[in-house]
Design a protein around this motif. Structure first.
Motif, PDB file in Angstrom:
ATOM      1  N   ILE A 164      -2.875  11.660 -22.410  1.00  0.00           N
ATOM      2  CA  ILE A 164      -1.569  11.358 -23.221  1.00  0.00           C
ATOM      3  C   ILE A 164      -0.406  10.775 -22.090  1.00  0.00           C
ATOM      4  O   ILE A 164       0.176   9.818 -22.412  1.00  0.00           O
ATOM      5  CB  ILE A 164      -1.114  12.685 -23.914  1.00  0.00           C
ATOM      6  CG1 ILE A 164      -2.066  12.800 -24.991  1.00  0.00           C
ATOM      7  CG2 ILE A 164       0.328  12.547 -24.460  1.00  0.00           C
ATOM      8  CD1 ILE A 164      -1.736  14.450 -25.603  1.00  0.00           C
ATOM      9  N   TYR A 165      -0.437  11.446 -20.997  1.00  0.00           N
ATOM     10  CA  TYR A 165       0.591  11.110 -19.981  1.00  0.00           C
ATOM     11  C   TYR A 165       0.193   9.586 -19.501  1.00  0.00           C
ATOM     12  O   TYR A 165       1.206   9.042 -19.267  1.00  0.00           O
ATOM     13  CB  TYR A 165       0.271  12.072 -18.673  1.00  0.00           C
ATOM     14  CG  TYR A 165       1.363  11.807 -17.656  1.00  0.00           C
ATOM     15  CD1 TYR A 165       2.619  12.445 -17.711  1.00  0.00           C
ATOM     16  CD2 TYR A 165       1.137  10.956 -16.460  1.00  0.00           C
ATOM     17  CE1 TYR A 165       3.566  12.334 -16.645  1.00  0.00           C
ATOM     18  CE2 TYR A 165       1.849  11.012 -15.649  1.00  0.00           C
ATOM     19  CZ  TYR A 165       3.138  11.283 -15.630  1.00  0.00           C
ATOM     20  OH  TYR A 165       3.901  11.220 -14.810  1.00  0.00           O
ATOM     21  N   VAL A 166      -1.179   9.415 -19.307  1.00  0.00           N
ATOM     22  CA  VAL A 166      -1.411   8.084 -18.762  1.00  0.00           C
ATOM     23  C   VAL A 166      -1.040   6.980 -19.975  1.00  0.00           C
ATOM     24  O   VAL A 166      -0.454   6.073 -19.614  1.00  0.00           O
ATOM     25  CB  VAL A 166      -2.593   7.961 -18.383  1.00  0.00           C
ATOM     26  CG1 VAL A 166      -3.277   6.409 -17.981  1.00  0.00           C
ATOM     27  CG2 VAL A 166      -3.061   8.727 -16.892  1.00  0.00           C
ATOM     28  N   ILE A 171       0.690  -1.347  -0.104  1.00  0.00           N
ATOM     29  CA  ILE A 171      -0.020  -0.055  -0.076  1.00  0.00           C
ATOM     30  C   ILE A 171       0.909   1.148   0.177  1.00  0.00           C
ATOM     31  O   ILE A 171       0.538   2.274  -0.779  1.00  0.00           O
ATOM     32  CB  ILE A 171      -0.952   0.001   1.120  1.00  0.00           C
ATOM     33  CG1 ILE A 171      -2.229  -1.119   1.126  1.00  0.00           C
ATOM     34  CG2 ILE A 171      -1.690   1.246   1.453  1.00  0.00           C
ATOM     35  CD1 ILE A 171      -2.990  -1.216   2.392  1.00  0.00           C
ATOM     36  N   ILE A 172       1.841   1.260   0.844  1.00  0.00           N
ATOM     37  CA  ILE A 172       2.782   2.439   0.951  1.00  0.00           C
ATOM     38  C   ILE A 172       3.431   2.794  -0.354  1.00  0.00           C
ATOM     39  O   ILE A 172       3.728   3.652  -0.908  1.00  0.00           O
ATOM     40  CB  ILE A 172       4.038   2.376   2.118  1.00  0.00           C
ATOM     41  CG1 ILE A 172       3.118   2.225   3.216  1.00  0.00           C
ATOM     42  CG2 ILE A 172       4.827   3.317   1.930  1.00  0.00           C
ATOM     43  CD1 ILE A 172       3.981   1.891   4.443  1.00  0.00           C
ATOM     44  N   ILE A 224       3.435   5.761  -2.847  1.00  0.00           N
ATOM     45  CA  ILE A 224       4.450   6.721  -3.129  1.00  0.00           C
ATOM     46  C   ILE A 224       4.301   6.805  -4.908  1.00  0.00           C
ATOM     47  O   ILE A 224       4.753   8.043  -5.252  1.00  0.00           O
ATOM     48  CB  ILE A 224       5.647   6.153  -2.681  1.00  0.00           C
ATOM     49  CG1 ILE A 224       5.782   6.215  -1.034  1.00  0.00           C
ATOM     50  CG2 ILE A 224       6.834   6.728  -3.424  1.00  0.00           C
ATOM     51  CD1 ILE A 224       6.972   5.484  -0.341  1.00  0.00           C
ATOM     52  N   LEU A 225       4.194   5.836  -5.301  1.00  0.00           N
ATOM     53  CA  LEU A 225       4.224   5.468  -6.868  1.00  0.00           C
ATOM     54  C   LEU A 225       3.153   6.634  -7.484  1.00  0.00           C
ATOM     55  O   LEU A 225       3.491   7.381  -8.488  1.00  0.00           O
ATOM     56  CB  LEU A 225       4.181   4.401  -7.620  1.00  0.00           C
ATOM     57  CG  LEU A 225       5.391   3.452  -7.279  1.00  0.00           C
ATOM     58  CD1 LEU A 225       5.147   1.969  -7.713  1.00  0.00           C
ATOM     59  CD2 LEU A 225       6.712   3.778  -7.677  1.00  0.00           C
ATOM     60  N   LEU A 226       1.980   6.513  -7.060  1.00  0.00           N
ATOM     61  CA  LEU A 226       0.893   7.389  -7.300  1.00  0.00           C
ATOM     62  C   LEU A 226       1.325   8.819  -7.215  1.00  0.00           C
ATOM     63  O   LEU A 226       1.116   9.777  -7.971  1.00  0.00           O
ATOM     64  CB  LEU A 226      -0.215   6.910  -6.722  1.00  0.00           C
ATOM     65  CG  LEU A 226      -0.969   6.035  -6.813  1.00  0.00           C
ATOM     66  CD1 LEU A 226      -2.357   5.163  -6.264  1.00  0.00           C
ATOM     67  CD2 LEU A 226      -1.324   5.960  -8.703  1.00  0.00           C
ATOM     68  N   LEU A 227       1.780   9.214  -6.002  1.00  0.00           N
ATOM     69  CA  LEU A 227       2.408  10.467  -5.646  1.00  0.00           C
ATOM     70  C   LEU A 227       3.169  11.054  -6.545  1.00  0.00           C
ATOM     71  O   LEU A 227       3.174  12.074  -7.237  1.00  0.00           O
ATOM     72  CB  LEU A 227       2.879  10.667  -4.007  1.00  0.00           C
ATOM     73  CG  LEU A 227       2.966  11.974  -3.602  1.00  0.00           C
ATOM     74  CD1 LEU A 227       1.565  12.734  -3.242  1.00  0.00           C
ATOM     75  CD2 LEU A 227       3.797  11.721  -2.239  1.00  0.00           C
ATOM     76  N   VAL A 228       4.222  10.220  -7.082  1.00  0.00           N
ATOM     77  CA  VAL A 228       5.208  10.566  -7.968  1.00  0.00           C
ATOM     78  C   VAL A 228       4.617  10.920  -9.285  1.00  0.00           C
ATOM     79  O   VAL A 228       4.803  11.991  -9.987  1.00  0.00           O
ATOM     80  CB  VAL A 228       6.120   9.671  -8.245  1.00  0.00           C
ATOM     81  CG1 VAL A 228       7.266   9.894  -9.189  1.00  0.00           C
ATOM     82  CG2 VAL A 228       7.216   9.387  -6.908  1.00  0.00           C
ATOM     83  N   GLU A 229       3.455  10.225  -9.624  1.00  0.00           N
ATOM     84  CA  GLU A 229       3.074  10.103 -10.924  1.00  0.00           C
ATOM     85  C   GLU A 229       2.007  11.549 -10.899  1.00  0.00           C
ATOM     86  O   GLU A 229       2.030  12.225 -11.925  1.00  0.00           O
ATOM     87  CB  GLU A 229       1.979   9.035 -11.200  1.00  0.00           C
ATOM     88  CG  GLU A 229       2.577   7.726 -11.510  1.00  0.00           C
ATOM     89  CD  GLU A 229       3.604   7.787 -12.880  1.00  0.00           C
ATOM     90  OE1 GLU A 229       3.472   8.796 -13.632  1.00  0.00           O
ATOM     91  OE2 GLU A 229       4.345   6.711 -12.920  1.00  0.00           O
TER      92      GLU A 229
END
Length: 419
Positions: free
Chosen positions: A46-48, A17-18, A22-27
């Motif tokens: 486009i980004y996704v 989960i953590i 973190i990966l979602l926050l970076v994205e």
């Protein structure tokens, strides 16, 4: 499920989960720069799409057949692209995070010292442009490393003085190469250029300090005739590195693993190389001699510790001049530097200099690998003894090099003149 198993399950779930958070926050952060700069209606789509294509390529490459079971071919290039994009995003979010901190403090200042309500200022296009520009540097650099850096061979020369070098060997020259990782090569012309460069040094002996392959002896099928062209007056000597044992490959049986190692040893003999397995080879000029000592892999941090320096030097005396070939430089601090038989010069490899860093020989060098290995690239001296850590001829996983170029080391031995 027992209480302990439940606790382990919960811990693993929390780690996932953590990590995902973190990966979602970076994205999200990286997308902010993209959206602010381009202001496209379909910018999110486009980004996704770009992100999903990269993840899809990564997943496909790791599920496609790979007979040698290593980070080669598509796998290597997917890793390289992933690292490049990751470096771009992390560099970008560092800039954006700094701006966000400033924006929050600016809003607080206005709230405290002016009649204005608390309102965070909008992002500035200049900062987003700067973030993307700075983020592009490591991305483009890693692409360059894949395109050209991995075959950007450099010849580094050193002259080392010793009090106890036999007079007949004053001026004796050796060439060291290391970490070929032949299963990773994809350009025969470039590799043969490197082989010719080694021979052009016209050294008295060529010493290879381990990791001929990534995993399997079969990786040498396309390259053994090329590396058989290496020639030196006193011969080509070699040792085994951690990858040569096949420990990172999923063998069907233990017997196949043993047979693979036997085949790799036979290939070196077929190429005309003298493989040293915890043994010494004496080179004589007139009535004097030096010893080339080779040990099997010995490394700290979970790597195989098979090398036996006592066995390798049992026929030698402390006064004999010795050049030790030991793949992992951690062996120097742990064993060879203070060995009672006195090892004047140790040659190692293994680190690759992490294939990334800043390296101006004789002036400045830096790589993240230095936080793992005290001796990671170049010459080090302590208590009158030397170690050279070769940066490697080949590459592994990331299919390139940036700043830490592939190396051919030339060392001239000199007898120190008494003052």
């Amino acid at each position: 499920m027992s209480v302990s198993n439940k606790a382990i399950f919960v811990q693993k779930k929390m780690r996932w989960i953590i990590t995902v958070f973190i990966l979602l926050l970076v994205e999200v952060y990286a997308f902010q720069a993209f959206k602010t700069l381009f202001k496209l209606k379909w910018s999110l789509a486009i980004y996704v799409l770009i992100t999903l294509l990269l993840i899809g390529f990564l997943m496909y490459s790791f599920n496609a057949p790979n007979p040698n079971g290593s980070f080669t071919g598509l796998r290597a290039y997917s890793i390289g692209l992933f690292l490049g994009v990751a470096a771009f995003k992390f560099a970008t979010i560092l800039i954006l995070f700094g701006e966000d901190v400033f924006r929050i403090f600016e809003a607080l200042f206005r709230k405290l010292f002016t009649p204005a309500s608390f309102e965070i200022p909008s992002r500035r296009k200049f900062i987003s442009t700067l973030a993307i520009g700075i983020g592009s540097l490591p991305f483009l650099g890693l692409l360059y490393g894949m395109y050209k850096g991995k075959y950007n061979y450099k010849v580094l020369t050193y002259e080392l003085e010793f009090d106890d070098l036999p007079a007949a060997f004053d001026g004796y020259q050796i060439t060291q190469i290391s970490d070929l990782h032949c299963g990773s090569f994809d350009n025969r012309v470039k590799v043969n250029y490197g082989i010719d460069l080694i021979n052009q040094q016209q050294s008295d002996a060529i010493l290879f300090t381990g990791d001929l392959v990534n995993n399997t002896a079969a990786e040498m099928n396309d390259w053994k005739n090329d590396f058989a062209k290496l020639k030196a007056k006193d011969g080509v000597f070699s040792i085994l590195g951690n990858h040569d044992y096949g420990d990172y490959y999923n063998w069907e049986t233990d017997r196949k693993k043993v047979e693979n190692l036997d085949e790799l040893k036979s290939i070196q003999k077929e190429m005309g190389w003298k493989l040293l397995l915890d043994e010494a080879h004496e080179i004589k000029i007139a009535n004097e001699k030096i010893a080339i000592v080779g040990v099997e892999n010995w490394g700290k941090g979970g790597f195989k510790q098979k090398g036996d320096l006592d066995k390798a030097t049992q026929s030698l005396s402390p006064s004999d001049f010795k050049i030790l070939m030991s793949h992992d430089p951690s062996h120097w601090d742990a064993v060879s530097k203070n060995h009672p038989k006195k090892i004047q010069l140790t040659l190692s490899g293994h680190t690759h200099g992490m294939q990334f860093g800043i390296d101006i020989p004789g002036w400045f060098k830096w790589s993240p690998v230095q936080f793992r290995y005290p001796q990671w690239a170049g010459i080090y001296r302590e208590a009158g003894k030397f170690i050279n850590v070769n940066r490697g001829f080949g590459y592994l996983a990331y299919p390139g090099r940036l700043g830490i170029w592939p190396e051919i080391t030339v060392i001239k031995l000199k007898r120190k003149v008494a003052a």
